[in-house]
Enzyme design. Structure first.
Site, PDB file in Angstrom:
ATOM      1  CG  PHE A 178      52.056  64.313  48.215  1.00  0.00           C
ATOM      2  CD1 PHE A 178      52.297  65.905  47.585  1.00  0.00           C
ATOM      3  CD2 PHE A 178      52.901  63.703  48.257  1.00  0.00           C
ATOM      4  CE1 PHE A 178      52.846  66.105  47.017  1.00  0.00           C
ATOM      5  CE2 PHE A 178      53.400  64.237  47.069  1.00  0.00           C
ATOM      6  CZ  PHE A 178      53.627  65.303  46.323  1.00  0.00           C
ATOM      7  CG  ASP A 203      52.662  62.664  54.804  1.00  0.00           C
ATOM      8  OD1 ASP A 203      52.822  63.846  54.744  1.00  0.00           O
ATOM      9  OD2 ASP A 203      52.133  62.546  53.856  1.00  0.00           O
ATOM     10  CE1 TYR A 250      60.300  67.792  50.112  1.00  0.00           C
ATOM     11  CE2 TYR A 250      61.492  65.763  50.561  1.00  0.00           C
ATOM     12  CZ  TYR A 250      60.471  66.077  49.836  1.00  0.00           C
ATOM     13  OH  TYR A 250      59.529  65.096  49.372  1.00  0.00           O
ATOM     14  CE  LYS A 251      56.826  68.737  51.570  1.00  0.00           C
ATOM     15  NZ  LYS A 251      56.541  69.505  49.831  1.00  0.00           N
ATOM     16  NE  ARG A 283      52.602  74.343  46.797  1.00  0.00           N
ATOM     17  CZ  ARG A 283      52.601  72.786  46.847  1.00  0.00           C
ATOM     18  NH1 ARG A 283      52.458  72.162  47.971  1.00  0.00           N
ATOM     19  NH2 ARG A 283      53.263  73.139  46.666  1.00  0.00           N
TER      20      ARG A 283
END
Lengths: 424, 424
Positions: free
Chosen positions: B130, B209, B234-235, B384
């Site tokens: 990321f 990560d 939060y995913k 995605r």
């Protein structure tokens, strides 16, 4: 106004007469018998924040889902709320942004400032500063290879800031002056304009921690030509427990400072997903990661209330109320061994008043557990009475003082342990 | 199970048969016609989080006030929620703590790791990582005086991780390997145990990560002997927009690492208010400032749901659903120019499936604005499709694929601009 009296009816008269008294109704106060004098640690819940929280969770998170970043203004919330806070502290809208915690923001600004001040090796602070600020300064110095020295100037009396020592210490080695505007224990408040001017004369940058003054004490960052500032939103700003902090950078410095916590929220075009960090222009470069939107958005109702009331009116009420408290202390508590651990001069004081007593810890415990008064305690002997002028009443103050008196005269504190509780 | 078919009734059959289908009812889904395939960016709202938010605001903040730090468990929330997340990622309860954002936590761990690895100068990462992670690594290197080099290994095909190159690059200069476990665009997922073992053989530390795998992909940090990890909530964890992140440090490393963001929440006895930083033992030293309690506490309902369901069962469903999606792609979308931009092998994939198309951006816009499908888009051409196995249905997947097909066959995407919208 009728002449000062010690009885509770006088307190009620003051409440009836005060032009800001009705702001108290804008807060959720479920237990009117609880005397809350710790708004300087955690501000009360604005009623509007209840509605806002419901909307945030159900509608914004639950229904807008990922679209909330655009459609509910989450993406720009750090700037939007920052611009409102700017109006509380005398800054331009694009000079304040909400981000992270006070300590993390302090780290970002201190490191950036020290890198800008190449060749200057000293940081000046004082021993009234909030300990976390000292820890962050120590950590930054360690990280930058111990090229800097931290001078922690001692207060002459534990109450007032070491102003003379500070002026005497400023020289061509001074990189940064980092101070709390209002001291967390004594409530001593620096003359921001004077200190900033003196530091600038020596070529130093100045960073003010506004945690214990923002929302209660007028702050004029632009007028004082302040370089850098940080502050929290969960005390007098009434933003909720641990609500994110803010940082201020004077506009002309913004593009000269680099954020050491160079995350994607500070990237110039974050959604181009480039592999190399290119800081955004302006304050956004001082963002790092994705902010906690629920806690961040709930700052806004508290800020709105402060803006509606006006900071000068609030300050006037804060002074009226603290002077009333000090008069009561003088008559009723001083004879019992309580000391005033704050400056007597209102111009040198923030919005809390600290009282010392050799039995401070046990008195504090008695207040909380038997007397329905919530102040807070700071070791070794200080009881802080926070006046949050949006909702503290004169009657609150009167009752607290009477109960403090009762705890000592009736030796109620003796029921409590001299051991501090695990967390306060 | 009946043999694979392309029609929606087959999707409904799969939904009826799936043992985890009922978890969908535990989420607030106000618009059943909206196909939400972006749980890999922002997870849905658990119904329990609505009640929890009400309680948090009115009762905890509004009525417990400052007492909430003790009485409502706010003070220990970073550890309490961390210990629950530990169970999702195969760690001990005292090896995970909730704090700050992923990027801030990454900074803390990277700087601490590099200081521990004195004499080793190289950091290995890849170009699937990321971007914020790369920016943070760059910032840390700059701050530590450019003594380190960041090697960004290139993926051989833009989809799979550069595993061979990584193994070839490991040597006695390698201080740290820092990778995303699951790559945010392609969904490629490293073999954590193998990479960690190889890195350890070369004397390197490893930092994973977990943002794009936690809550959907089984992770066994202890079993793989992982040193360090960070991740967001939060995913797939469904913690709410921008909810605080977590960090993991293997127990034996905890007291050997120093947090460069040395704030009071990491101080040994913070309420003694000493002037010198003395790190707490254990993970608490990696805290910095006061955490945003509302956002932090709302992580818990999402974690509880994952623990109730069990990560292995979730993973099995995620694979069933992604395989179904890929079969539909093969039959219905591949002939229209869609490419599979994720590994075909489920063992190398996380829980989202990425499809490429030369008109990806405009197709994405059409999906969102006309088709009530919310995926997300990553430049230059990737759509995605996130499968959040707690609530994504087979029918969701079927509908999304049919609408993707329609957008291309009916050239609906041509109504949209080739310019990216300002924020996505």
């Amino acid at each position: 106004m009728t002449p000062f009296r010690l009885d509770e009816h006088y307190a009620d008269e003051l409440d009836r007469q005060d032009p800001l008294a009705s702001f108290r109704e804008r807060f959720h106060i479920s237990d009117p018998d609880l005397i809350y004098l710790d708004g300087n640690s955690l501000g009360r819940l604005p009623k509007l924040a209840i509605e806002r929280a419901n909307r945030l969770v159900q509608q914004e998170w639950g229904e807008s889902l990922i679209r909330g970043w655009n459609e509910e203004g989450w993406y720009t919330a750090p700037e939007r709320v920052g611009a409102k806070i700017a109006r509380l502290i005398g800054a331009q809208p694009d000079e304040v942004i909400v981000a992270d915690s006070t300590s993390v923001n302090l780290f970002k600004l201190v490191v950036a400032a020290l890198r800008l001040q190449q060749g200057r090796t000293h940081i000046l602070t004082d021993n009234l500063n909030f300990p976390s600020d000292l820890y962050i300064l120590q950590g930054a110095i360690e990280l930058l290879g111990h090229q800097h020295h931290l001078d922690v100037l001692a207060s002459p009396d534990g109450i007032h800031g070491p102003v003379t020592r500070l002026y005497d210490s400023l020289n061509e080695q001074t990189a940064l002056v980092s101070l709390s505007h209002t001291a967390f224990i004594s409530s001593f408040t620096y003359d921001m304009a004077e200190v900033t001017q003196a530091a600038h004369k020596a070529g130093s940058l100045v960073l003010w921690d506004l945690c214990h003054s923002v929302g209660a004490v007028p702050i004029k960052l632009n007028e004082a030509n302040v370089d850098l500032a940080v502050g929290c939103t969960y005390k007098y700003v009434n933003g909720g427990p641990g609500a994110p902090a803010f940082l201020y950078i004077r506009r002309d410095l913004q593009d000269r400072l680099r954020n050491p916590l160079s995350g994607w929220w500070g990237q110039n075009h974050p959604f181009e997903l480039g592999l190399n960090y290119e800081p955004a222009s302006g304050l956004r470069r001082f963002l790092t990661g994705t902010p906690p939107i629920l806690s961040l958005s709930l700052i806004e109702p508290g800020v709105d209330l402060l803006l509606e009331c006006g900071i000068d009116a609030l300050r006037a009420r804060s002074i009226r109320q603290s002077e009333y408290l000090i008069l009561l202390w003088e008559e009723l508590l001083k004879p019992l061994g309580f000391t005033l651990n704050s400056p007597r001069d209102a111009g040198l004081r923030g919005s809390h008043v600290s009282l010392g007593h050799p039995e401070g810890l046990r008195i504090d415990q008695a207040l909380i557990h038997e007397m329905k008064v919530l102040p807070d305690f700071r070791a070794p002997d200080t009881i802080r009475l926070g006046i949050a002028p949006l909702y503290t009443s004169y009657r609150d103050i009167h009752t607290a003082i009477m109960r403090l008196r009762q705890i000592v005269t009736e030796r109620i504190y003796e029921r409590y342990s001299t051991e501090p509780p695990s967390v306060t």
